[in-house]
Design an enzyme around this catalytic site. Structure first.
Site, PDB file in Angstrom:
ATOM      1  N   SER A 194      29.091   5.348 -32.729  1.00 21.03           N
ATOM      2  CA  SER A 194      30.540   5.547 -32.709  1.00 21.03           C
ATOM      3  C   SER A 194      31.240   4.500 -33.558  1.00 21.03           C
ATOM      4  CB  SER A 194      31.017   5.409 -31.264  1.00 21.03           C
ATOM      5  OG  SER A 194      32.422   5.302 -31.225  1.00 21.03           O
TER       6      SER A 194
ATOM      7  N   TYR B 254      31.420   0.806 -23.174  1.00 16.96           N
ATOM      8  CA  TYR B 254      30.965   1.985 -23.925  1.00 16.96           C
ATOM      9  C   TYR B 254      30.581   1.570 -25.354  1.00 16.96           C
ATOM     10  CZ  TYR B 254      31.380   5.944 -27.049  1.00 16.96           C
ATOM     11  OH  TYR B 254      31.142   6.846 -28.055  1.00 16.96           O
TER      12      TYR B 254
ATOM     13  N   LYS C 249      26.764   1.264 -27.459  1.00 17.66           N
ATOM     14  CA  LYS C 249      26.427   1.900 -28.741  1.00 17.66           C
ATOM     15  C   LYS C 249      25.902   0.838 -29.711  1.00 17.66           C
ATOM     16  CE  LYS C 249      27.489   6.195 -27.862  1.00 17.66           C
ATOM     17  NZ  LYS C 249      26.430   7.187 -27.759  1.00 17.66           N
TER      18      LYS C 249
ATOM     19  N   ASN D 205      41.115  12.030 -24.478  1.00 18.28           N
ATOM     20  CA  ASN D 205      41.315  12.028 -25.932  1.00 18.28           C
ATOM     21  C   ASN D 205      42.534  12.859 -26.312  1.00 18.28           C
ATOM     22  OD1 ASN D 205      37.918  12.006 -25.790  1.00 18.28           O
ATOM     23  ND2 ASN D 205      38.970  10.424 -26.935  1.00 18.28           N
TER      24      ASN D 205
HETATM   25  N1  UDP Z   1      46.628   8.844 -27.747  1.00 19.07           N
HETATM   26  C1  UDP Z   1      47.917   9.120 -27.257  1.00 19.07           C
HETATM   27  N2  UDP Z   1      48.024   9.857 -26.116  1.00 19.07           N
HETATM   28  C2  UDP Z   1      46.942  10.354 -25.439  1.00 19.07           C
HETATM   29  C3  UDP Z   1      45.642  10.077 -25.948  1.00 19.07           C
HETATM   30  C4  UDP Z   1      45.528   9.313 -27.096  1.00 19.07           C
HETATM   31  O1  UDP Z   1      48.917   8.709 -27.851  1.00 19.07           O
HETATM   32  O2  UDP Z   1      47.119  11.026 -24.412  1.00 19.07           O
HETATM   33  C5  UDP Z   1      46.477   8.093 -29.007  1.00 19.07           C
HETATM   34  C6  UDP Z   1      45.664   6.817 -28.923  1.00 19.07           C
HETATM   35  O3  UDP Z   1      46.505   5.724 -28.618  1.00 19.07           O
HETATM   36  C7  UDP Z   1      45.065   6.740 -30.337  1.00 19.07           C
HETATM   37  C8  UDP Z   1      44.870   8.191 -30.719  1.00 19.07           C
HETATM   38  O4  UDP Z   1      45.755   8.939 -29.884  1.00 19.07           O
HETATM   39  O5  UDP Z   1      46.009   6.183 -31.243  1.00 19.07           O
HETATM   40  C9  UDP Z   1      43.439   8.702 -30.512  1.00 19.07           C
HETATM   41  O6  UDP Z   1      43.033   8.428 -29.201  1.00 19.07           O
HETATM   42  P1  UDP Z   1      41.708   9.056 -28.582  1.00 19.07           P
HETATM   43  O7  UDP Z   1      41.615   8.622 -27.158  1.00 19.07           O
HETATM   44  O8  UDP Z   1      41.675  10.520 -28.852  1.00 19.07           O
HETATM   45  O9  UDP Z   1      40.540   8.420 -29.458  1.00 19.07           O
HETATM   46  P2  UDP Z   1      40.124   6.877 -29.708  1.00 19.07           P
HETATM   47  O10 UDP Z   1      40.380   6.623 -31.154  1.00 19.07           O
HETATM   48  O11 UDP Z   1      40.932   6.016 -28.811  1.00 19.07           O
HETATM   49  O12 UDP Z   1      38.685   6.862 -29.378  1.00 19.07           O
END
Ligand code: UDP
Length: 340
Positions: A125, A151, A155, A201
Site C-alpha cells: 500500500s 495497518y 505492510k 473510504n
Molecule cells: N475522506 C473524506 N470523507 C470520508 C472519507 C474520506 O473527506 O468520509 C477523505 C480523506 O480525508 C482523504 C480522502 O478522502 O483525503 C481519501 O480517503 P480514503 O479513506 O478513501 O483513503 P486514504 O487515502 O485515507 O487511504
C-alpha cells in the site's frame, strides 16, 4: 500460468481474478470470507465462463491450502491479497493486524517453499510511505515517515520479510505492489466494492450517499494546503489495478522489487464528489468536518517505473471510475446481498 489468489473473493481479488482469466490464465482462490462473499467469485465465473476453484479457509490453514493447491495445481504464482485493511480498526486492535497480515504472509512463503512455487505478488500500500517528503512518490522515496497506524506498519514489515526471503532463495521472484486508492468497478456492474458496515473510504461512502443508504458525505477538512483545501489522492480504477497484477505476474523477475500502482494524477475530495454527481445525475449533500487524524494533505505517485518495465499504465479516468462505481452501486444497492 496457474495463479492462486489469497483473498481472491474481495474487492481487488475478484477484479484481478477476472483480469487474469481474460488474459488466458487459470485462477484458484482461497479466502476465509471474513470481509468478502463467495458470490463475487460466482459472478466472475458467470462473466468469464471459467471454472474458478474456491477454498473457504484461512491462508494459515496450511494442510488444507496445500492439499487444495495439489488438487488443482501445479500453481506457478501466488497473488497474496488476504489481509485486514481498515486503518482505524488497526489502531484499535493492533495485535490482530500484526497477527493476520504478517501471519498470512509467512504462511504464503512457507507454502511457496513446500510446493516449489517461484512467483509471488504482494498487495502492499502507498500507506507505507507515511507523510510524503516529496511528491510525486517514487518507489525509492523514503517510507515510514510519521507512519502511526499498525495497518501501514504491517505492510512495511511484510515488504521487509519478502525482501529477506527473496535474498535468501535465488529461485524466488517477488514483487510488492504499492496501491494508491483503488476505486470503481467492473463495467458489467456485476462485481464491485462491498464494504461491511459503514464505509471508511471516500468512494464507497459517496456511492452509498448517492443511492440513499447514507445522508451526506463528511469532508474531512477543507483547510489543507491544496488547490481547493480538501485532501488529494491518486484514485486508480480497480480494473487498471487488476491489469497491473496481471503485468506483475507475467513479468516477474528474480529477486525482490517494488512498484507503485497509481495514475500519477491528484484528485481532491471535492473533485471526486463532483465527478460522482455528474456520473449519477444525483446531487450529493456534503458537510465539512474536522480533519481525520493521520490523514496527509496530498498523496500521488510517479507511475513511470511500471510503464518502463511492463508497458503498464492506468488508462481509466476518475469519471470512468465514478460511472462504473455508480452502475455497480445502483444495481446492487446492498452489495452482493442483492442477487440480479
Ligand atoms: N475522506 C473524506 N470523507 C470520508 C472519507 C474520506 O473527506 O468520509 C477523505 C480523506 O480525508 C482523504 C480522502 O478522502 O483525503 C481519501 O480517503 P480514503 O479513506 O478513501 O483513503 P486514504 O487515502 O485515507 O487511504
Amino acid at each position: 500460468m496457474r495463479v492462486l489468489l489469497t483473498g481472491g473473493a474481495g474487492y481487488i481479488g475478484a477484479h484481478t481474478a477476472l483480469a487474469l482469466v481474460e488474459a488466458g490464465h487459470d485462477v484458484l482462490v482461497v479466502d476465509d470470507m471474513s470481509n468478502s462473499s463467495p458470490e463475487s467469485i460466482s459472478r466472475v465465473q458467470a462473466l468469464t465462463e471459467a471454472a474458478i476453484p474456491l477454498l473457504e479457509a484461512d491462508v494459515r490453514a496450511f494442510v488444507a491450502v496445500r492439499d487444495f493447491v495439489r488438487r488443482h495445481g501445479p500453481v506457478d504464482a501466488i497473488i497474496h491479497l488476504a489481509g485486514l485493511k481498515a486503518v482505524g480498526e488497526s489502531v484499535a486492535d493492533p495485535v490482530r493486524y500484526y497477527d493476520v497480515n504478517i501471519g498470512t504472509s509467512v504462511a504464503v512463503l512457507q507454502l511457496m517453499a513446500a510446493e516449489s512455487i517461484p512467483t509471488l505478488v504482494f498487495s502492499s500500500s502507498a500507506t507505507v510511505y507515511g507523510e510524503p517528503e516529496i511528491l510525486p512518490l517514487r518507489e525509492d522515496s523514503r517510507t515510514g515517515i510519521k507512519l502511526a497506524n499498525p495497518y501501514g506498519k504491517t505492510k512495511r514489515i511484510v515488504e521487509e520479510l519478502l525482501a529477506d526471503a527473496a535474498h535468501a532463495d535465488a529461485r524466488l521472484r517477488v514483487t510488492a505492489l504499492r496501491y494508491f486508492n483503488p476505486v470503481g468497478a467492473h463495467a458489467s456492474g456485476l462485481i464491485g466494492e462491498d464494504p461491511s458496515g459503514t464505509p471508511n473510504n471516500l468512494m464507497p461512502y459517496v456511492a452509498q450517499v448517492a443511492v440513499g443508504r447514507l445522508d451526506r458525505v463528511g469532508i474531512f477538512g477543507d483547510d489543507y494546503p491544496t488547490p481547493d483545501g480538501t485532501g488529494q489522492r491518486d484514485y486508480i480504477h480497480v480494473m487498471d489495478l487488476a491489469a497491473g497484477h496481471v503485468a506483475a505476474v507475467e513479468n516477474a523477475r528474480q529477486g525482490f522489487d517494488i512498484y507503485n500502482l497509481g495514475t500519477g494524477i491528484p484528485v481532491s475530495v471535492r473533485e471526486l464528489i463532483s465527478a460522482f454527481e455528474r456520473a449519477s445525475g444525483r446531487s450529493i449533500p456534503t458537510e465539512v468536518l474536522p480533519r481525520r487524524e493521520g490523514d496527509v494533505p496530498s498523496s500521488f505517485c510517479d507511475p513511470r517505473k511500471a510503464l518502463d518495465s511492463w508497458g503498464w499504465s492506468a488508462r481509466r479516468t476518475i469519471d470512468d471510475a465514478c460511472v462504473d462505481s455508480w452502475r455497480w452501486q445502483s444495481r446492487n444497492p446492498n452489495g452482493y446481498a442483492d442477487r440480479p
